[in-house]
Motif scaffolding. Structure first.
Motif, PDB file in Angstrom:
ATOM      1  N   GLY A 178       0.774  -1.237   0.000  1.00 45.10           N
ATOM      2  CA  GLY A 178       0.000   0.000   0.000  1.00 45.10           C
ATOM      3  C   GLY A 178       0.805   1.286   0.000  1.00 45.10           C
ATOM      4  O   GLY A 178       0.243   2.348   0.237  1.00 45.10           O
ATOM      5  N   ALA A 179       2.132   1.222  -0.247  1.00 45.15           N
ATOM      6  CA  ALA A 179       2.922   2.457  -0.374  1.00 45.15           C
ATOM      7  C   ALA A 179       2.713   3.008  -1.783  1.00 45.15           C
ATOM      8  O   ALA A 179       3.464   2.712  -2.714  1.00 45.15           O
ATOM      9  N   LEU A 180       1.651   3.809  -1.926  1.00 38.68           N
ATOM     10  CA  LEU A 180       1.203   4.231  -3.256  1.00 38.68           C
ATOM     11  C   LEU A 180       1.310   5.736  -3.426  1.00 38.68           C
ATOM     12  O   LEU A 180       1.298   6.488  -2.456  1.00 38.68           O
ATOM     13  N   GLU A 181       1.386   6.152  -4.680  1.00 39.56           N
ATOM     14  CA  GLU A 181       1.316   7.573  -5.016  1.00 39.56           C
ATOM     15  C   GLU A 181       0.132   7.769  -5.954  1.00 39.56           C
ATOM     16  O   GLU A 181      -0.037   7.008  -6.906  1.00 39.56           O
ATOM     17  N   LEU A 182      -0.674   8.803  -5.673  1.00 39.76           N
ATOM     18  CA  LEU A 182      -1.843   9.080  -6.512  1.00 39.76           C
ATOM     19  C   LEU A 182      -1.428   9.923  -7.710  1.00 39.76           C
ATOM     20  O   LEU A 182      -0.879  11.012  -7.551  1.00 39.76           O
ATOM     21  N   LEU A 183      -1.690   9.408  -8.920  1.00 39.33           N
ATOM     22  CA  LEU A 183      -1.369  10.154 -10.147  1.00 39.33           C
ATOM     23  C   LEU A 183      -2.579  10.906 -10.684  1.00 39.33           C
ATOM     24  O   LEU A 183      -2.483  11.631 -11.670  1.00 39.33           O
ATOM     25  N   GLY A 184      -3.713  10.693 -10.028  1.00 37.82           N
ATOM     26  CA  GLY A 184      -4.912  11.412 -10.440  1.00 37.82           C
ATOM     27  C   GLY A 184      -6.141  10.548 -10.330  1.00 37.82           C
ATOM     28  O   GLY A 184      -6.069   9.362  -9.997  1.00 37.82           O
ATOM     29  N   MET A 185      -7.297  11.181 -10.586  1.00 36.95           N
ATOM     30  CA  MET A 185      -8.586  10.485 -10.524  1.00 36.95           C
ATOM     31  C   MET A 185      -9.261  10.577 -11.883  1.00 36.95           C
ATOM     32  O   MET A 185      -9.064  11.540 -12.614  1.00 36.95           O
ATOM     33  N   GLN A 186     -10.051   9.578 -12.178  1.00 34.13           N
ATOM     34  CA  GLN A 186     -11.042   9.726 -13.233  1.00 34.13           C
ATOM     35  C   GLN A 186     -12.381   9.371 -12.613  1.00 34.13           C
ATOM     36  O   GLN A 186     -12.511   8.318 -11.996  1.00 34.13           O
ATOM     37  N   ARG A 187     -13.330  10.293 -12.733  1.00 40.13           N
ATOM     38  CA  ARG A 187     -14.656  10.048 -12.175  1.00 40.13           C
ATOM     39  C   ARG A 187     -15.668  10.216 -13.291  1.00 40.13           C
ATOM     40  O   ARG A 187     -15.643  11.225 -14.003  1.00 40.13           O
ATOM     41  N   TYR A 188     -16.524   9.228 -13.461  1.00 38.11           N
ATOM     42  CA  TYR A 188     -17.541   9.346 -14.504  1.00 38.11           C
ATOM     43  C   TYR A 188     -18.743   8.471 -14.162  1.00 38.11           C
ATOM     44  O   TYR A 188     -18.682   7.624 -13.278  1.00 38.11           O
ATOM     45  N   THR A 189     -19.824   8.738 -14.846  1.00 31.14           N
ATOM     46  CA  THR A 189     -21.075   8.035 -14.584  1.00 31.14           C
ATOM     47  C   THR A 189     -21.427   7.156 -15.776  1.00 31.14           C
ATOM     48  O   THR A 189     -21.256   7.563 -16.921  1.00 31.14           O
ATOM     49  N   VAL A 190     -21.864   5.952 -15.478  1.00 30.32           N
ATOM     50  CA  VAL A 190     -22.318   5.037 -16.521  1.00 30.32           C
ATOM     51  C   VAL A 190     -23.799   4.755 -16.282  1.00 30.32           C
ATOM     52  O   VAL A 190     -24.214   4.531 -15.136  1.00 30.32           O
ATOM     53  N   GLY A 191     -24.572   4.776 -17.341  1.00 27.41           N
ATOM     54  CA  GLY A 191     -26.018   4.551 -17.223  1.00 27.41           C
ATOM     55  C   GLY A 191     -26.334   3.071 -17.192  1.00 27.41           C
ATOM     56  O   GLY A 191     -27.018   2.532 -18.080  1.00 27.41           O
ATOM     57  N   ALA A 192     -25.813   2.408 -16.171  1.00 26.41           N
ATOM     58  CA  ALA A 192     -26.027   0.959 -16.048  1.00 26.41           C
ATOM     59  C   ALA A 192     -25.967   0.574 -14.575  1.00 26.41           C
ATOM     60  O   ALA A 192     -25.409   1.288 -13.750  1.00 26.41           O
ATOM     61  N   ASN A 193     -26.528  -0.582 -14.272  1.00 23.59           N
ATOM     62  CA  ASN A 193     -26.489  -1.105 -12.914  1.00 23.59           C
ATOM     63  C   ASN A 193     -25.051  -1.362 -12.476  1.00 23.59           C
ATOM     64  O   ASN A 193     -24.213  -1.791 -13.266  1.00 23.59           O
ATOM     65  N   TRP A 194     -24.781  -1.173 -11.182  1.00 25.47           N
ATOM     66  CA  TRP A 194     -23.408  -1.333 -10.665  1.00 25.47           C
ATOM     67  C   TRP A 194     -22.840  -2.718 -10.926  1.00 25.47           C
ATOM     68  O   TRP A 194     -21.639  -2.860 -11.158  1.00 25.47           O
ATOM     69  N   LYS A 195     -23.698  -3.750 -10.933  1.00 23.62           N
ATOM     70  CA  LYS A 195     -23.203  -5.115 -11.137  1.00 23.62           C
ATOM     71  C   LYS A 195     -22.683  -5.312 -12.561  1.00 23.62           C
ATOM     72  O   LYS A 195     -21.810  -6.138 -12.800  1.00 23.62           O
ATOM     73  N   LEU A 196     -23.223  -4.537 -13.500  1.00 25.12           N
ATOM     74  CA  LEU A 196     -22.725  -4.634 -14.880  1.00 25.12           C
ATOM     75  C   LEU A 196     -21.298  -4.118 -14.975  1.00 25.12           C
ATOM     76  O   LEU A 196     -20.497  -4.606 -15.772  1.00 25.12           O
ATOM     77  N   PHE A 197     -20.948  -3.123 -14.145  1.00 23.55           N
ATOM     78  CA  PHE A 197     -19.569  -2.623 -14.163  1.00 23.55           C
ATOM     79  C   PHE A 197     -18.625  -3.667 -13.556  1.00 23.55           C
ATOM     80  O   PHE A 197     -17.530  -3.918 -14.061  1.00 23.55           O
ATOM     81  N   VAL A 198     -19.071  -4.302 -12.473  1.00 24.07           N
ATOM     82  CA  VAL A 198     -18.255  -5.393 -11.911  1.00 24.07           C
ATOM     83  C   VAL A 198     -18.047  -6.468 -12.972  1.00 24.07           C
ATOM     84  O   VAL A 198     -16.915  -6.874 -13.269  1.00 24.07           O
ATOM     85  N   GLU A 199     -19.141  -6.906 -13.578  1.00 18.14           N
ATOM     86  CA  GLU A 199     -19.063  -8.013 -14.536  1.00 18.14           C
ATOM     87  C   GLU A 199     -18.172  -7.667 -15.726  1.00 18.14           C
ATOM     88  O   GLU A 199     -17.398  -8.504 -16.197  1.00 18.14           O
ATOM     89  N   ASN A 200     -18.290  -6.438 -16.199  1.00 19.59           N
ATOM     90  CA  ASN A 200     -17.486  -6.034 -17.352  1.00 19.59           C
ATOM     91  C   ASN A 200     -15.994  -6.144 -17.059  1.00 19.59           C
ATOM     92  O   ASN A 200     -15.193  -6.511 -17.924  1.00 19.59           O
ATOM     93  N   THR A 201     -15.621  -5.825 -15.804  1.00 21.80           N
ATOM     94  CA  THR A 201     -14.201  -5.805 -15.452  1.00 21.80           C
ATOM     95  C   THR A 201     -13.647  -7.214 -15.240  1.00 21.80           C
ATOM     96  O   THR A 201     -12.437  -7.426 -15.299  1.00 21.80           O
TER      97      THR A 201
END
Lengths: 390, 72
Positions: A178-201
């Motif tokens: 866990g010795a990490l450095e943050l290089l940035g964030m990407q935040r966005y919205t997908v018009g789909a159920n949360w489980k579809l994002f899990v499944e896609n990954t």
């Protein structure tokens, strides 16, 4: 309706299909909030966001606004971001503070969530009002694992390391303590159920079929039977794992898949790990990223993607990690942009109420298969069904 | 502001509108042709920009725009 029964299971409990309404029905979503997001362990942030005492950030556990902070003693706290007076969200954004003050009537709270002061306190009569009765509700359990901050609403959950089990060992390999450095964030919205994002990954069957960038890539990433591993772990965690294929020296910017520009390593493993429910840990070549899912209703999910490097890495490696993430697996990346569209198409299709969207690939009874099998997806759903039937 | 400055600003705005129209009309080769060899197309979110963090939404050189145009 017994929600768990909407998963089609064989006599050994393997989930072979799921009813399309599990992605769309508001009643299913409400039950998920109660049984999953406001019960067990949920990822609420990363330690790298709030390294110092007084640091805080604000986010959501599904519908619930929360403050994730580090108190004066360095202890992590997760508080409901809801003023005990009139229920306003207390603070927004992120920063460093000694107290959290609600703008509406200036009630202020300590970093532990205790009500510290309020204007014109003498106007409350002592027989009806005691300051100690009012506070920001604190999550009873907060623990970290390799820099990931988890919180649980149910005080009886097991320690997070026990909950993660074997999947946690794989996370350790990726996040290296866990010795990490943050290089940035990407935040966005997908018009789909949360489980579809899990499944896609955690589904590679689609990767060379949906993504033109992968179809046209020369060498590597044409996932075929026999390649890599699809793992089902206890507690609904799961993982895809395959050998590194980076080819940094040959990279041709006019023709090559972003992922193939890899500077950090020449051998090892790539992993896509899902920690049930809302955590995705990705390490594809130079991509080092944690994806945190925030459901926003049955048909909407926010992606909060942390773009990471290991502490002390050369600047060129860090720059490449940020570039590959954005170009391949960010919202405008040549894979994840297609994924967003595919997830939204499945959500649109849910109006058809297909009874059986199938999860039949590979060896149904095995906990491990190759990348094109679906042990990951079945493992996710088997745990989901068990939680929802409780 | 002088008339000269106003005219110059107007010409920049018109050029931006033309570039946007090329994308709207899906004329990607024409869009890429507007870039010089060392041209770059960079889109960064405010959160990262304000904190000096390198992660962009799009961070492409001219060659990478050519790559993207071939995928469509």
């Amino acid at each position: 309706m017994v929600i768990g029964e909407l998963c089609g299971r064989d006599e050994r409990g393997n989930v072979l299909s799921v009813d399309h309404q599990l992605y769309a029905d508001p009643k299913v979503y409400e039950a998920e909030l109660e049984k999953i997001f406001h019960a067990g362990w949920v990822l609420v942030g990363l330690e790298v966001e709030i390294p110092n005492p007084g640091d805080y950030t604000t986010t959501w556990v599904a519908d619930l606004p929360v403050i994730v902070c580090r108190d004066e003693g360095g202890k992590l706290r997760v508080l409901e971001n809801v003023c005990a007076h009139r229920g306003a969200m207390v603070i927004r954004g992120s920063g460093n503070r000694k107290v959290f003050t609600c703008i509406y009537h200036q009630w202020s709270y300590t970093l532990q969530g205790e009500l510290k002061a309020l204007p014109m306190e003498e106007g409350y009569h002592a027989e009806r009002f005691s300051k100690s009765d009012y506070r920001l509700r604190a999550f009873p359990r907060v623990e970290t694992f390799c820099g990931l901050i988890f919180a649980a609403s149910d005080p009886r959950v097991p320690p997070v390391a026990d909950y993660l089990g074997t999947a946690g060992d794989e996370v350790k390999e990726v996040l290296k303590g866990g010795a990490l450095e943050l290089l940035g964030m990407q935040r966005y919205t997908v018009g789909a159920n949360w489980k579809l994002f899990v499944e896609n990954t955690i589904d590679t069957y689609h990767a060379p079929l949906l993504h033109r960038a992968i179809q046209t890539n020369r060498g590597g990433y044409n996932f075929v039977p026999g390649m890599g591993r699809s793992h089902k772990f206890p507690n609904g965690h799961n993982m895809l794992k395959w050998a590194l294929t980076g080819r940094a020296k040959e990279f041709d910017p006019r023709t090559d898949l972003p992922l193939t520009r890899c500077l950090s390593r020449t051998e090892g493993w790539n992993r896509s790990i899902n920690l049930f429910p809302n955590t995705l840990v990705l390490n594809f070549e130079d991509v080092l990223s944690v994806r945190r899912l925030v459901p926003k209703g049955p048909d909407k999910v926010e992606m909060h993607a942390y773009v990471l490097a290991h502490k002390g890495e050369p600047e060129a490696v860090k720059a490449n990690r940020a570039w590959v993430m954005a170009s391949q697996l960010g919202i405008a990346g040549v894979a994840s942009l297609d994924d967003k569209i595919a997830m939204e198409l499945v959500q649109q299709g849910a109006a058809g109420r297909l009874k059986k969207t199938i999860l039949l690939r590979g060896d149904i009874d095995a906990d491990v298969g190759d990348l094109t099998e679906e042990q990951t997806l079945r493992g996710f759903w088997e745990h989901w069904a068990g939680v929802m039937e409780k | 502001m002088t008339v000269e400055l106003l005219l110059r600003r107007e010409s920049v705005v018109q050029y931006q509108v033309r570039l946007a129209a090329l994308l709207d009309e899906q004329k990607y080769d024409d869009f890429v042709a507007e870039f010089t060899e060392d041209g770059a197309y960079r889109l960064i979110g405010r959160e990262n920009h304000d904190r000096g963090l390198p992660t962009c939404i799009i961070d492409d050189t001219r060659d990478r725009l050519i790559y993207r145009s071939q995928l469509i």
